[in-house]
Scaffold this motif. Structure first.
Motif, PDB file in Angstrom:
ATOM      1  N   GLN A 198     -15.054  -6.635 -28.240  1.00 16.55           N
ATOM      2  CA  GLN A 198     -16.121  -6.657 -27.249  1.00 16.55           C
ATOM      3  C   GLN A 198     -15.487  -6.710 -25.872  1.00 16.55           C
ATOM      4  O   GLN A 198     -14.267  -6.825 -25.747  1.00 16.55           O
ATOM      5  CB  GLN A 198     -17.016  -7.883 -27.453  1.00 16.55           C
ATOM      6  N   TYR A 214     -23.668   2.321 -15.430  1.00 18.80           N
ATOM      7  CA  TYR A 214     -24.927   1.815 -15.970  1.00 18.80           C
ATOM      8  C   TYR A 214     -25.918   2.922 -16.319  1.00 18.80           C
ATOM      9  O   TYR A 214     -26.985   2.648 -16.863  1.00 18.80           O
ATOM     10  CB  TYR A 214     -25.571   0.830 -14.984  1.00 18.80           C
ATOM     11  N   LYS A 225     -27.691  -6.516 -31.398  1.00 14.69           N
ATOM     12  CA  LYS A 225     -26.894  -7.137 -30.344  1.00 14.69           C
ATOM     13  C   LYS A 225     -26.073  -8.299 -30.910  1.00 14.69           C
ATOM     14  O   LYS A 225     -26.573  -9.080 -31.715  1.00 14.69           O
ATOM     15  CB  LYS A 225     -27.788  -7.665 -29.215  1.00 14.69           C
ATOM     16  N   SER A 253     -20.649  -6.555 -23.208  1.00 16.89           N
ATOM     17  CA  SER A 253     -21.135  -5.538 -24.137  1.00 16.89           C
ATOM     18  C   SER A 253     -22.085  -6.179 -25.137  1.00 16.89           C
ATOM     19  O   SER A 253     -21.937  -7.340 -25.513  1.00 16.89           O
ATOM     20  CB  SER A 253     -19.955  -4.866 -24.850  1.00 16.89           C
ATOM     21  N   ASP A 254     -23.073  -5.401 -25.574  1.00 19.13           N
ATOM     22  CA  ASP A 254     -24.040  -5.883 -26.565  1.00 19.13           C
ATOM     23  C   ASP A 254     -23.548  -5.703 -27.991  1.00 19.13           C
ATOM     24  O   ASP A 254     -23.960  -6.417 -28.894  1.00 19.13           O
ATOM     25  CB  ASP A 254     -25.368  -5.118 -26.431  1.00 19.13           C
ATOM     26  N   THR A 281     -20.170  -0.525 -30.155  1.00 21.50           N
ATOM     27  CA  THR A 281     -20.350   0.826 -29.619  1.00 21.50           C
ATOM     28  C   THR A 281     -20.351   0.794 -28.099  1.00 21.50           C
ATOM     29  O   THR A 281     -19.667   1.582 -27.445  1.00 21.50           O
ATOM     30  CB  THR A 281     -21.655   1.459 -30.149  1.00 21.50           C
ATOM     31  N   GLU A 282     -21.118  -0.138 -27.523  1.00 29.57           N
ATOM     32  CA  GLU A 282     -21.151  -0.255 -26.069  1.00 29.57           C
ATOM     33  C   GLU A 282     -19.786  -0.651 -25.523  1.00 29.57           C
ATOM     34  O   GLU A 282     -19.346  -0.126 -24.499  1.00 29.57           O
ATOM     35  CB  GLU A 282     -22.201  -1.267 -25.609  1.00 29.57           C
ATOM     36  N   GLU A 284     -17.576   2.424 -25.471  1.00 30.78           N
ATOM     37  CA  GLU A 284     -18.012   3.344 -24.418  1.00 30.78           C
ATOM     38  C   GLU A 284     -17.663   2.810 -23.032  1.00 30.78           C
ATOM     39  O   GLU A 284     -17.150   3.544 -22.184  1.00 30.78           O
ATOM     40  CB  GLU A 284     -19.521   3.583 -24.518  1.00 30.78           C
ATOM     41  N   ASN A 285     -17.952   1.529 -22.785  1.00 32.35           N
ATOM     42  CA  ASN A 285     -17.643   0.919 -21.491  1.00 32.35           C
ATOM     43  C   ASN A 285     -16.159   1.027 -21.185  1.00 32.35           C
ATOM     44  O   ASN A 285     -15.776   1.426 -20.083  1.00 32.35           O
ATOM     45  CB  ASN A 285     -18.018  -0.563 -21.472  1.00 32.35           C
TER      46      ASN A 285
END
Length: 150
Positions: free
Chosen positions: A6, A52, A87, A111-112, A115-116, A119-120
């Protein structure tokens, strides 16, 4: 190593509580690496909007709140992830706890889900978060604009 990768971001204006937040993150998660990222002020609004996925005007509250100086990206491994509604609730709880330290607002991003986080991190650094965590870099300088990273 087990657990989810994360990421947290501590925007520039939030760095005044950097030591306190990093200490707490280290007590809850395994810190896999920390990056300091700098976006030149002339590109900050565009990069933030791309990050964002929103249209932010140059003087938007979010930009003023974040500050346009160097910010930290903290890659962590959550050893016991718990999910609800897609989440990671450990990450959500930590994010809101850190935001409360500032009296609210958005000086901390988290990050939630994995995947996020992937990507972030790819958007911020051009690197795969898993490779970064495996090598455990301690400092990274991001490209001038997000567009250069994808």
């Amino acid at each position: 190593m087990t657990g989810d990768l994360q990421l947290f971001m501590l925007w520039n204006n939030g760095r005044r509580l950097e030591k306190q937040i990093l200490a707490d993150i280290g007590s809850r998660y395994e810190i896999a690496g920390i990056c300091e990222v700098f976006w030149p002020p002339r590109h900050f609004a565009r990069n933030l909007a791309r990050f964002y996925g929103k249209n932010l005007r140059k003087g938007a509250k979010k930009i003023r709140e974040c500050g346009t100086g160097p910010f930290l990206v903290i890659v962590v491994r959550d050893p016991a992830p718990q999910y609800y509604d897609g989440k990671n609730i450990n990450m959500s709880d930590s994010k809101y706890q850190y935001r409360k330290l500032f009296g609210g607002g958005y000086m901390v991003h988290a990050s939630d889900n994995q995947t996020e986080a992937f990507e972030n991190f790819l958007l911020l650094s051009g690197q795969d978060i898993a490779e970064f965590a495996a090598v455990s870099y301690t400092h990274l300088r991001a490209h001038e604009t997000c567009a250069d990273l994808v």
